[in-house]
Structures are given as structure tokens and as C-alpha cells.
Design an enzyme around this catalytic site. Structure first.
Site, PDB file in Angstrom:
ATOM      1  N   SER A  37      -0.298 -12.127   4.716  1.00 52.40           N
ATOM      2  CA  SER A  37       0.738 -12.127   5.276  1.00 52.40           C
ATOM      3  C   SER A  37       1.378 -13.633   6.096  1.00 52.40           C
ATOM      4  O   SER A  37       2.659 -13.838   6.231  1.00 52.40           O
ATOM      5  CB  SER A  37       0.975 -11.228   6.237  1.00 52.40           C
ATOM      6  OG  SER A  37      -0.057 -11.256   7.353  1.00 52.40           O
ATOM      7  N   ASP A  68       0.310   2.470   5.376  1.00 50.68           N
ATOM      8  CA  ASP A  68       0.022   2.286   6.839  1.00 50.68           C
ATOM      9  C   ASP A  68      -0.563   0.893   7.108  1.00 50.68           C
ATOM     10  O   ASP A  68      -0.950   0.639   8.262  1.00 50.68           O
ATOM     11  CB  ASP A  68      -1.021   3.082   7.446  1.00 50.68           C
ATOM     12  CG  ASP A  68      -2.309   2.814   6.549  1.00 50.68           C
ATOM     13  OD1 ASP A  68      -2.324   3.300   5.575  1.00 50.68           O
ATOM     14  OD2 ASP A  68      -3.318   2.764   7.384  1.00 50.68           O
ATOM     15  N   CYS A  69      -0.118  -0.080   6.230  1.00 52.96           N
ATOM     16  CA  CYS A  69      -0.667  -1.409   6.705  1.00 52.96           C
ATOM     17  C   CYS A  69       0.266  -2.141   7.572  1.00 52.96           C
ATOM     18  O   CYS A  69       1.574  -2.716   7.202  1.00 52.96           O
ATOM     19  CB  CYS A  69      -0.969  -2.443   5.296  1.00 52.96           C
ATOM     20  SG  CYS A  69      -1.327  -4.262   5.662  1.00 52.96           S
ATOM     21  N   LYS A  92      -6.756   1.015  -7.897  1.00 50.36           N
ATOM     22  CA  LYS A  92      -6.117   0.063  -8.068  1.00 50.36           C
ATOM     23  C   LYS A  92      -6.020  -0.194  -9.617  1.00 50.36           C
ATOM     24  O   LYS A  92      -6.825  -0.412 -10.393  1.00 50.36           O
ATOM     25  CB  LYS A  92      -7.138  -0.974  -7.444  1.00 50.36           C
ATOM     26  CG  LYS A  92      -7.023  -1.054  -5.829  1.00 50.36           C
ATOM     27  CD  LYS A  92      -7.925  -2.375  -5.244  1.00 50.36           C
ATOM     28  CE  LYS A  92      -7.907  -2.108  -3.889  1.00 50.36           C
ATOM     29  NZ  LYS A  92      -8.680  -3.415  -3.278  1.00 50.36           N
ATOM     30  N   LYS A  95       0.752  -1.204   0.078  1.00 49.66           N
ATOM     31  CA  LYS A  95      -0.004  -0.011  -0.045  1.00 49.66           C
ATOM     32  C   LYS A  95       0.719   1.399  -0.115  1.00 49.66           C
ATOM     33  O   LYS A  95       1.901   1.428   0.780  1.00 49.66           O
ATOM     34  CB  LYS A  95      -0.879   0.087   1.253  1.00 49.66           C
ATOM     35  CG  LYS A  95      -1.692   1.183   1.295  1.00 49.66           C
ATOM     36  CD  LYS A  95      -2.628   0.914   2.584  1.00 49.66           C
ATOM     37  CE  LYS A  95      -3.484   2.333   2.791  1.00 49.66           C
ATOM     38  NZ  LYS A  95      -4.273   2.544   3.851  1.00 49.66           N
ATOM     39  N   HIS A 152       0.699   0.533  15.509  1.00 47.38           N
ATOM     40  CA  HIS A 152      -0.812   1.304  15.467  1.00 47.38           C
ATOM     41  C   HIS A 152      -1.285   1.485  16.531  1.00 47.38           C
ATOM     42  O   HIS A 152      -1.922   2.581  16.499  1.00 47.38           O
ATOM     43  CB  HIS A 152      -1.366   0.231  14.347  1.00 47.38           C
ATOM     44  CG  HIS A 152      -0.853   0.248  13.300  1.00 47.38           C
ATOM     45  ND1 HIS A 152      -1.935   0.583  11.949  1.00 47.38           N
ATOM     46  CD2 HIS A 152       0.484   0.144  12.360  1.00 47.38           C
ATOM     47  CE1 HIS A 152      -1.131   0.597  10.787  1.00 47.38           C
ATOM     48  NE2 HIS A 152       0.088   0.255  10.917  1.00 47.38           N
ATOM     49  N   VAL A 205      -3.249  -6.025  -0.960  1.00 48.88           N
ATOM     50  CA  VAL A 205      -1.822  -6.273  -0.767  1.00 48.88           C
ATOM     51  C   VAL A 205      -1.626  -6.619   0.925  1.00 48.88           C
ATOM     52  O   VAL A 205      -2.561  -6.238   1.602  1.00 48.88           O
ATOM     53  CB  VAL A 205      -1.006  -5.052  -0.924  1.00 48.88           C
ATOM     54  CG1 VAL A 205      -1.024  -4.820  -2.460  1.00 48.88           C
ATOM     55  CG2 VAL A 205      -1.706  -3.988  -0.433  1.00 48.88           C
ATOM     56  N   LYS A 216     -12.526   3.893  11.143  1.00 47.34           N
ATOM     57  CA  LYS A 216     -12.933   3.105  12.279  1.00 47.34           C
ATOM     58  C   LYS A 216     -13.474   3.847  13.252  1.00 47.34           C
ATOM     59  O   LYS A 216     -14.535   3.511  14.023  1.00 47.34           O
ATOM     60  CB  LYS A 216     -11.754   1.902  12.702  1.00 47.34           C
ATOM     61  CG  LYS A 216     -11.132   1.199  11.767  1.00 47.34           C
ATOM     62  CD  LYS A 216     -12.006  -0.185  11.840  1.00 47.34           C
ATOM     63  CE  LYS A 216     -11.340  -1.234  10.745  1.00 47.34           C
ATOM     64  NZ  LYS A 216     -12.320  -2.437  10.911  1.00 47.34           N
TER      65      LYS A 216
END
Length: 264
Positions: free
Chosen positions: A125, A71-72, A99, A60, A211, A112, A261
Site C-alpha cells: 500500500s 477486511d484489510c 488463492k 481480499k 478496525h 493483496v 489474534k
């Protein structure tokens, strides 16, 4: 926005590892506290991978600073694994708000991180890091099965507390309970999840704690209690690692990434 291709410093390093690197690579001897020089097989592994084709990694892109990593936390886990295994790689940054068609061609879900390993694109992952461990077993990062889930509930309780709009709903206490349990574990078994050495479980948990620290600090003016000294030291130690600094997201991206969120 077009896909950005960035060659990392790891990818640019194709020469054989220096004698200084090999001389400062150690393994801990079984049953004793002293450090021994790296085994010959580790030297051979470094030499072989230094001349190998760089891995292709899609990640990302930052939504606040074009050309920077986004920020992933799951992407950072993958990049930490690659960095800690001293593998060369190229990073393709993807604007997830626009995308590109080619992304769906290599991953129909359009997600991703994805990594090209042996001419095959791998997503998720968990799958990626396991595949990297199997193909590049040195230096070993696998966490023993009985320790692999340590701290694994912290992320979900952090999200619950972050989203909460009711101070009395128990979500803060749920997070504190998980952090307290983790602190007790580190006190008896630390400084890392697998004792004295960084392992895959740490590389999975640390980006999530990063995070947590930024998002809760920004949106709730909340931080880890000083009484949880082992957790605080754990975070400080990993957050200061060269591989972590190199692969971490910008604070403003973490804040922006969690805003839906919080506001939802």
C-alpha cells in the site's frame, strides 16, 4: 472459490465530469480562509481520467458474505486514495483461503492489495499510494513529511492491547497515551492531520481506527474515551465520507479477521 470481478460505480463512470462536480470542487487559497473554484488543471485532470482505462485492483474477499470486499485496512487505504482522486477502477475480489494460481503469477508473495498501473502490477500500500500520487497529482493528497508520521503508533498499540490477556500489562495505557497525543495534535492542528484538508496520512490511519473501534468494542467492550473529543470527531468525520462508506469492510468481517489474534 473463483475470483470475483466486480465493476465499481467509479469504473462505470466514463463520461466527462459534470459541471456540478467541477463547480463544487474547490481549493483553498494560500494565506486566506476563502475557497476558490478548482483550477483549470484540475478540470483537465478530471476530464482526462474519466475516459482513461480503469485501474485493476485485486483485494481480499469477505469471508462472511461472498462478493463483498474483505477486511484489510491496507486495501481500504488504497481504495480511498483511488476514490479521492476520482479514478475509475475495477475490483477483483480474491478468496485468500484458496488463492488462485494467477495471483502468484502477478505477485509471487500471493498478497493483496495489488494494483495494475501502466501495465505493471504493484504491491504494498505504501508503494501503490505513492505511485498513484506521482501519476495523478491532482487533487493532491501528499502529507508534508513533518506530519506524515502523526498517529502512526496507534495501530501497533491497538494490536498489543487487543492481544493482551493481562489487564495490568500496560498495553491499554500505551494505546491511551498514543490516542491522547493524537487528540492534542488535532486540537491544535486539526481537524485533519494536515489541517483543513484530507491527506494521505488520514487515508492510511482512518481504516486502522475503524478496525480498532470495531475489534476493541467487540472483544474488550472498549471504546475511545469521551474526553478524547477531537479523536472522536476525527473518526466520525472520516467514517462518514462517501469514499469511506463505499470502501469499508463489514463489521462481521473485521471481527472475524481479528479473531485469530485474540484467540492465539
Amino acid at each position: 472459490m473463483a475470483v470475483l470481478l466486480r465493476g465499481t460505480s467509479a469504473a462505470a463512470t466514463t463520461a466527462a465530469p459534470s459541471s456540478a462536480l467541477l463547480a463544487t470542487t474547490f481549493r483553498r487559497a494560500r494565506g486566506c480562509g476563502r475557497l476558490l473554484p478548482a483550477a483549470p488543471r484540475l478540470r483537465r485532470a478530471f476530464a482526462a481520467r474519466a475516459s482513461a482505462q480503469p485501474l485493476e485492483v485485486c483485494a481480499k474477499e469477505s469471508i462472511t458474505v461472498p462478493g463483498r470486499l474483505g477486511d484489510c485496512p491496507f486495501t481500504q487505504r488504497v481504495l480511498l486514495t483511488i476514490e479521492e482522486k476520482h479514478l475509475p477502477y475495477n475490483l477483483k475480489l480474491v478468496d485468500l483461503a484458496n488463492k488462485p494460481d494467477w495471483l502468484f503469477e502477478i505477485n509471487p508473495e500471493g498478497k493483496v492489495p495489488i494494483v495494475k498501473l501502466e501495465d505493471k502490477w504493484i504491491a504494498d500500500s505504501d508503494v501503490i499510494t505513492q505511485a498513484l500520487e506521482e501519476k495523478y497529482p491532482e487533487p493532491p493528497l501528499a502529507t508534508p513529511a513533518d506530519k506524515a508520521s502523526i498517529g502512526s503508533k496507534i495501530f501497533s498499540t491497538f494490536i498489543g492491547f487487543l492481544k493482551s490477556k493481562d489487564p495490568s500489562d500496560g498495553t491499554e495505557q500505551a494505546l491511551l497515551d498514543e490516542l491522547t497525543s493524537f487528540d492534542s495534535y488535532l486540537k491544535d492542528n486539526g481537524p485533519f492531520i494536515n489541517g483543513g484538508a484530507i491527506s494521505a496520512a488520514d487515508l492510511s490511519l482512518a481504516p486502522k481506527l475503524y478496525h480498532m473501534e470495531i475489534a476493541l468494542g467487540h472483544y474488550k467492550n472498549w471504546s475511545v474515551l469521551d474526553s478524547l473529543s477531537h479523536v472522536k470527531q476525527y473518526m466520525k468525520s472520516i467514517f462518514s465520507m462517501d469514499s469511506f462508506v463505499k470502501t469499508r469492510a463489514l463489521q462481521e468481517d473485521v471481527i472475524a479477521g481479528w479473531r485469530p489474534k485474540v484467540m492465539g
